[in-house]
Design a protein around this motif. Structure first.
Motif, PDB file in Angstrom:
ATOM      1  N   ASP A   1       0.813  -1.216   0.000  1.00  0.00           N
ATOM      2  CA  ASP A   1       0.000   0.000   0.000  1.00  0.00           C
ATOM      3  C   ASP A   1       0.852   1.274   0.000  1.00  0.00           C
ATOM      4  N   TYR A  31       5.509  14.456  -4.300  1.00  0.00           N
ATOM      5  CA  TYR A  31       4.194  15.048  -4.495  1.00  0.00           C
ATOM      6  C   TYR A  31       3.160  14.400  -3.571  1.00  0.00           C
ATOM      7  N   TYR A  33      -1.200  14.826  -2.401  1.00  0.00           N
ATOM      8  CA  TYR A  33      -2.473  15.389  -2.844  1.00  0.00           C
ATOM      9  C   TYR A  33      -3.561  15.076  -1.820  1.00  0.00           C
ATOM     10  N   GLY A  95       5.646  10.321  -7.357  1.00  0.00           N
ATOM     11  CA  GLY A  95       6.866  10.991  -7.777  1.00  0.00           C
ATOM     12  C   GLY A  95       8.183  10.332  -7.473  1.00  0.00           C
ATOM     13  N   SER A  98       9.988   7.358 -10.343  1.00  0.00           N
ATOM     14  CA  SER A  98       9.137   6.810 -11.399  1.00  0.00           C
ATOM     15  C   SER A  98       8.959   7.838 -12.505  1.00  0.00           C
ATOM     16  N   VAL A  99       9.036   7.366 -13.737  1.00  0.00           N
ATOM     17  CA  VAL A  99       8.758   8.272 -14.854  1.00  0.00           C
ATOM     18  C   VAL A  99       7.259   8.392 -15.088  1.00  0.00           C
ATOM     19  N   SER A 100       6.506   7.502 -14.464  1.00  0.00           N
ATOM     20  CA  SER A 100       5.060   7.544 -14.619  1.00  0.00           C
ATOM     21  C   SER A 100       4.450   8.480 -13.585  1.00  0.00           C
ATOM     22  N   ASN A 101       3.346   9.113 -13.933  1.00  0.00           N
ATOM     23  CA  ASN A 101       2.658  10.036 -13.037  1.00  0.00           C
ATOM     24  C   ASN A 101       1.611   9.355 -12.170  1.00  0.00           C
ATOM     25  N   GLU A 102       1.720   8.059 -11.995  1.00  0.00           N
ATOM     26  CA  GLU A 102       0.732   7.360 -11.188  1.00  0.00           C
ATOM     27  C   GLU A 102       0.739   7.860  -9.756  1.00  0.00           C
ATOM     28  N   GLN A 103      -0.419   7.773  -9.118  1.00  0.00           N
ATOM     29  CA  GLN A 103      -0.563   8.159  -7.717  1.00  0.00           C
ATOM     30  C   GLN A 103      -0.957   6.931  -6.899  1.00  0.00           C
ATOM     31  N   TYR A 104      -0.550   6.955  -5.646  1.00  0.00           N
ATOM     32  CA  TYR A 104      -0.885   5.896  -4.700  1.00  0.00           C
ATOM     33  C   TYR A 104      -1.695   6.506  -3.573  1.00  0.00           C
ATOM     34  N   PHE A 105      -2.724   5.786  -3.165  1.00  0.00           N
ATOM     35  CA  PHE A 105      -3.708   6.362  -2.264  1.00  0.00           C
ATOM     36  C   PHE A 105      -3.626   5.806  -0.855  1.00  0.00           C
ATOM     37  N   GLY A 106      -3.980   6.669   0.094  1.00  0.00           N
ATOM     38  CA  GLY A 106      -4.177   6.242   1.456  1.00  0.00           C
ATOM     39  C   GLY A 106      -5.544   5.599   1.636  1.00  0.00           C
TER      40      GLY A 106
ATOM     41  N   GLU B  32      -0.830  10.429 -20.513  1.00  0.00           N
ATOM     42  CA  GLU B  32      -0.607   9.167 -19.828  1.00  0.00           C
ATOM     43  C   GLU B  32      -1.956   8.767 -19.228  1.00  0.00           C
ATOM     44  N   PHE B  34      -4.545   6.014 -17.098  1.00  0.00           N
ATOM     45  CA  PHE B  34      -4.581   5.032 -16.022  1.00  0.00           C
ATOM     46  C   PHE B  34      -6.011   4.539 -15.806  1.00  0.00           C
ATOM     47  N   TYR B  36      -7.973   3.008 -12.377  1.00  0.00           N
ATOM     48  CA  TYR B  36      -7.943   2.710 -10.959  1.00  0.00           C
ATOM     49  C   TYR B  36      -9.211   1.940 -10.594  1.00  0.00           C
ATOM     50  N   ARG B  96       2.219  16.334 -11.920  1.00  0.00           N
ATOM     51  CA  ARG B  96       1.762  14.952 -11.736  1.00  0.00           C
ATOM     52  C   ARG B  96       0.299  14.869 -11.317  1.00  0.00           C
TER      53      ARG B  96
END
Lengths: 114, 110
Positions: A1, A31, A33, A95, A98-106, B32, B34, B36, B96
């Motif tokens: 996670d 980064y 959010y 950030g 990673s070159v990808s802009n994916e985000q990971y969530f709480g 890009e 995605f 989810y 981002r």
């Protein structure tokens, strides 16, 4: 996670009181959010941070403020809670390495304002 | 302005049936994309990113720049696929940030 936690997980508060939600990450992501999630509105960005002490507004920032004094923590404050701020609040990070802009969530904070 | 559209709020299929969740976007450059997934009362999880061209839990998605679409597909739906699915777009120089669709709720019936 992705080493991201939020506290508290649930909160009930009264109209007019200040509320602070905390997002904590252990992954050294640059980064961070804050979103709110409401039925019919999907995810809406409240504020975001692109580094320590660097923050900017999102699309629904009125009534909210944020602070980021260190990489790990991103605080969201409802200055004077209103019933319209009853919602589920999610923190996300992005950030690191990673070159990808994916985000990971709480896991989210469920806030009820009575 | 950049936008992500998921035309279906709710999609209901039977177990074993094919499923396609639609995602259309508006952006003139190289985005890009995605997908989810959010299971009931849980956090959002990254399912797919178009640059990886991978298959996760049997789901695939192909970026079609001509049609500006990134539809999510699975040939045989399972009950455990029932969840909310969000399509999101990102582009360079935007800190981002992700631009989100409103989501599609997938219900897989037994």
């Amino acid at each position: 996670d992705a080493g991201i936690t939020q506290s508290p997980r649930h909160k009930v508060t009264e109209t007019g009181t200040p509320v602070t939600l905390r997002c904590h990450q252990t992954e050294n992501h640059r980064y961070m959010y804050w979103y709110r999630q409401d039925p019919g509105h999907g995810l809406r960005l409240i504020h975001y941070s692109y580094g320590v002490k660097d923050t900017d507004k999102g699309e629904v920032s009125d009534g909210y403020s944020v602070s980021r004094s260190k990489t790990e923590d991103f605080l969201l404050t409802l200055e004077s809670a209103t019933s319209s701020q009853t919602s589920v609040y999610f923190c996300a990070i992005s950030g690191r390495g990673s070159v990808s802009n994916e985000q990971y969530f709480g896991p989210g904070t469920r806030l009820t304002v009575t | 302005a950049q936008r992500v559209t998921q035309p279906e709020k709710l999609l209901s299929v039977f177990k074993g049936a094919p499923v396609e969740l639609k995602c259309n976007y508006s952006y003139s450059g190289s985005p890009e994309l995605f997908w989810y997934v959010q299971y009931s009362r849980q956090r959002l999880q990254l399912l797919l990113r178009h640059i990886s061209r991978e298959s996760i839990k049997g789901f695939t998605a192909d970026l079609n720049k001509g049609e500006t679409s990134f539809h999510l597909k699975k040939p045989f739906a399972q009950e455990e696929d029932s969840a909310m699915y969000y399509c999101a777009l990102s582009y360079a120089g935007n800190n981002r940030k992700l631009i989100w669709g409103l989501g599609t709720s997938l219900a897989v019936n037994p």
